[in-house]
Design an enzyme around this catalytic site. Structure first.
Site, short mmCIF file in Angstrom:
data_model
loop_
_atom_site.label_atom_id
_atom_site.label_comp_id
_atom_site.label_asym_id
_atom_site.label_seq_id
_atom_site.Cartn_x
_atom_site.Cartn_y
_atom_site.Cartn_z
N SER A 17 5.96 10.82 -10.53
CA SER A 17 4.59 11.34 -10.67
C SER A 17 4.00 11.00 -12.03
O SER A 17 2.80 11.10 -12.21
CB SER A 17 4.52 12.84 -10.41
OG SER A 17 5.60 13.50 -10.95
N HIS A 31 3.92 8.23 -3.57
CA HIS A 31 3.94 9.51 -4.26
C HIS A 31 3.55 10.66 -3.32
O HIS A 31 2.39 10.80 -2.93
CB HIS A 31 2.96 9.44 -5.46
CG HIS A 31 2.91 10.68 -6.27
ND1 HIS A 31 1.73 11.29 -6.65
CD2 HIS A 31 3.89 11.45 -6.79
CE1 HIS A 31 2.01 12.37 -7.36
NE2 HIS A 31 3.30 12.48 -7.47
N GLU A 44 0.03 9.31 -2.08
CA GLU A 44 -0.63 8.25 -2.85
C GLU A 44 0.28 7.02 -2.82
O GLU A 44 1.48 7.12 -3.10
CB GLU A 44 -0.83 8.70 -4.31
CG GLU A 44 -1.84 9.81 -4.46
CD GLU A 44 -1.99 10.31 -5.91
OE1 GLU A 44 -3.06 10.81 -6.24
OE2 GLU A 44 -1.02 10.21 -6.69
N ASN A 93 -3.34 13.79 -9.96
CA ASN A 93 -2.90 14.40 -11.22
C ASN A 93 -3.78 14.04 -12.40
O ASN A 93 -3.73 14.67 -13.44
CB ASN A 93 -1.44 14.05 -11.52
CG ASN A 93 -0.50 14.94 -10.74
OD1 ASN A 93 -0.86 16.04 -10.34
ND2 ASN A 93 0.71 14.47 -10.51
P1 NAI Z 1 14.68 17.69 -8.81
O1 NAI Z 1 15.21 17.98 -10.16
O2 NAI Z 1 14.41 18.80 -7.86
O3 NAI Z 1 15.66 16.66 -8.06
C1 NAI Z 1 16.18 15.51 -8.66
C2 NAI Z 1 17.53 15.19 -8.01
O4 NAI Z 1 17.95 13.92 -8.46
C3 NAI Z 1 18.62 16.20 -8.35
O5 NAI Z 1 19.23 16.66 -7.17
C4 NAI Z 1 19.62 15.38 -9.18
O6 NAI Z 1 20.97 15.75 -8.95
C5 NAI Z 1 19.34 13.98 -8.66
N1 NAI Z 1 19.71 12.92 -9.57
C6 NAI Z 1 19.58 12.86 -10.92
N2 NAI Z 1 20.00 11.69 -11.36
C7 NAI Z 1 20.42 10.97 -10.29
C8 NAI Z 1 20.96 9.67 -10.11
N3 NAI Z 1 21.18 8.87 -11.15
N4 NAI Z 1 21.25 9.27 -8.87
C9 NAI Z 1 21.04 10.09 -7.81
N5 NAI Z 1 20.54 11.33 -7.91
C10 NAI Z 1 20.23 11.75 -9.14
O7 NAI Z 1 13.36 16.82 -9.05
P2 NAI Z 1 12.06 16.68 -8.12
O8 NAI Z 1 11.08 17.71 -8.49
O9 NAI Z 1 12.49 16.53 -6.72
O10 NAI Z 1 11.48 15.29 -8.65
C11 NAI Z 1 12.03 14.04 -8.27
C12 NAI Z 1 11.02 12.93 -8.51
O11 NAI Z 1 9.84 13.20 -7.77
C13 NAI Z 1 10.58 12.79 -9.98
O12 NAI Z 1 10.34 11.43 -10.22
C14 NAI Z 1 9.27 13.56 -10.01
O13 NAI Z 1 8.41 13.11 -11.01
C15 NAI Z 1 8.72 13.26 -8.64
N6 NAI Z 1 7.76 14.23 -8.10
C16 NAI Z 1 7.95 15.57 -8.24
C17 NAI Z 1 7.02 16.47 -7.70
C18 NAI Z 1 7.22 17.94 -7.82
O14 NAI Z 1 6.26 18.68 -7.60
N7 NAI Z 1 8.41 18.43 -8.12
C19 NAI Z 1 5.83 15.99 -6.97
C20 NAI Z 1 5.79 14.56 -6.81
C21 NAI Z 1 6.70 13.73 -7.39
#
Ligand code: NAI
Length: 386
Positions: free
Chosen positions: A117, A138, A150, A188
């Site tokens: 994001s 996204h 997006e 955003n």
């Molecule tokens: P989160 O922290 O809930 O999940 C991330 C996951 O990735 C965790 O389970 C972690 O163990 C895993 N992880 C970390 N490093 C890793 C690796 N090297 N290989 C495999 N798994 C790995 O994060 P979230 O919120 O789901 O965000 C994930 C992505 O989505 C980010 O890029 C964020 O910017 C994007 N995003 C988040 C939104 C939100 O509202 N939380 C909305 C839209 C996009």
């Protein structure tokens, strides 16, 4: 049947996996943390169970979905994927390393997408073997419920890859918009003033938090007020997005964060999820404005709305997206009651421009400069939509 690999099984990855699964895809869900995978598995099972209870899906559908998802801890298993969606931690070097490992496993036709994001999609393509099959896809949180996605092609993405991605997302029931790879993409970026102008009004002591929230809900028709919404999103997420957009926009004062929000983050008062943010969630939230002054209410509303419209106009001016996509994005991505450009047409472009111009003259700050596009439209006596 399409095979989708989702990399990262946290908030977003688990939601995206559910969407794919419920639209006849076979899903490989990968995470480095077994714990995260187990949590995702439990969550999915509970969600599907609830959907059966509510008669939204049949028992048989639930079983089919559960048979079609594979929780994996090695990337070897993703080699048959048609599409890989990365949703891991928001860290560029970790993401780049992961893409290298993904590219070594999948076929050259497999589409690879990032759900980032706040990072630039272009910053991820330099070392890719086949950057033409890479793009941003996204989703919004929660992915199974929020209709908007997006799509962010890079300068090197093949148009056929963009089309295939759009077709698949439409099959998944999603509404898509195409965004240029710029900070915050569409939603955003354009949404920033909803929070930052409300914070500015509060910081100046023009009105208090319950009054500003009341105004935006009751006069603006927004589902939530800015402070309530920041508390819901969490200051760890919302503040960081604001700060990231501000830095990436070369410190343009339009996007400057507020200390009133920063101190909440510093203190761990992250909002609803910790029980305290701008509001104290051990008490009922106020339902009435503290200040009962209609002309002040109107001023607050028009000030925040004008800043939002200015941002939408600028996004259009700089070709971040088409005017239609800008309207759809704000309604489907953050539930705005109307498209901002239509709202501008309805209120009159002069009203918005005059509000911005008077803020600009009063404060002598670049933050309030009206978009050139507003000026151009007014000079030509045009609206955004005829
Ligand atoms: P989160 O922290 O809930 O999940 C991330 C996951 O990735 C965790 O389970 C972690 O163990 C895993 N992880 C970390 N490093 C890793 C690796 N090297 N290989 C495999 N798994 C790995 O994060 P979230 O919120 O789901 O965000 C994930 C992505 O989505 C980010 O890029 C964020 O910017 C994007 N995003 C988040 C939104 C939100 O509202 N939380 C909305 C839209 C996009």
């Amino acid at each position: 049947m399409k095979t989708i690999a989702v990399i990262g099984s946290g908030t977003m990855g688990s939601g995206i996996a559910q969407v794919a699964l419920m639209h006849q895809c076979k899903v490989f869900l990968y995470d480095i943390s077994e714990n995260a995978l187990q949590k995702a598995k439990n969550l999915l099972e509970q969600t599907l169970f609830k959907l059966v209870e509510k008669n939204k899906i049949t028992e048989q559908q639930k079983n089919t979905y559960l048979q079609n998802i594979f929780y994996i801890t090695t990337l070897e298993d993703i080699k048959t994927a048609d599409l890989v969606i990365e949703a891991i931690v928001e860290n560029l070097s970790i993401k780049k390393q992961t893409f290298k490992e993904i590219e070594n496993r999948v076929s050259s036709e497999c589409i690879i997408a990032t759900n980032t994001s706040s990072l630039s999609v272009h910053s991820m393509i330099r070392e890719l073997k086949y950057p033409q099959r890479f793009l941003g896809i996204h989703f919004f949180n929660p992915a199974p419920l929020m209709p908007l996605v997006e799509v962010i092609p890079t300068l090197l993405t093949d148009t056929s890859i963009v089309q295939q991605s759009l077709d698949l997302l439409h099959n998944w029931g999603k509404t898509t918009v195409i965004a240029k790879d710029t900070p915050g993409f569409i939603v955003n970026r354009i949404a920033r003033p909803f929070y930052s102008e409300a914070l500015r009004i509060y910081d100046e002591g023009v009105a208090d938090i319950p009054t500003i929230d009341w105004v935006m809900k009751n006069i603006g028709g927004f589902k939530m007020g800015p402070f309530e919404l920041m508390d819901l999103i969490g200051h760890d997420v919302n503040y960081v997005v604001t700060e990231t957009v501000w830095k990436q926009m070369y410190y343009d004062p339009k996007y400057k964060p507020s200390h009133s929000q920063k101190i909440l983050l510093d203190a761990g008062l992250l909002g609803k999820k910790t029980g305290r943010g701008f509001y104290d969630y051990s008490k009922p939230l106020p339902t009435e404005p503290t200040i009962k002054d209609n002309s002040l209410h109107h001023k607050i509303f028009i000030r925040i709305l004008s800043m939002l419209i200015n941002e939408a106009a600028d996004a259009l001016y700089y070709n971040i997206a088409s005017k239609e996509d800008i309207e759809i994005a704000m309604q489907k991505g953050v539930n705005y009651p109307k498209g901002l450009l239509h709202w501008a047409d309805e209120l009159g472009l002069n009203t918005i421009y005059n509000e911005l111009q008077s803020l600009y003259e009063y404060y002598q700050e670049d933050r309030y400069r009206p978009s050139v596009l507003l000026k151009k439209k007014i000079n030509k006596q045009e609206k955004f939509f005829e």
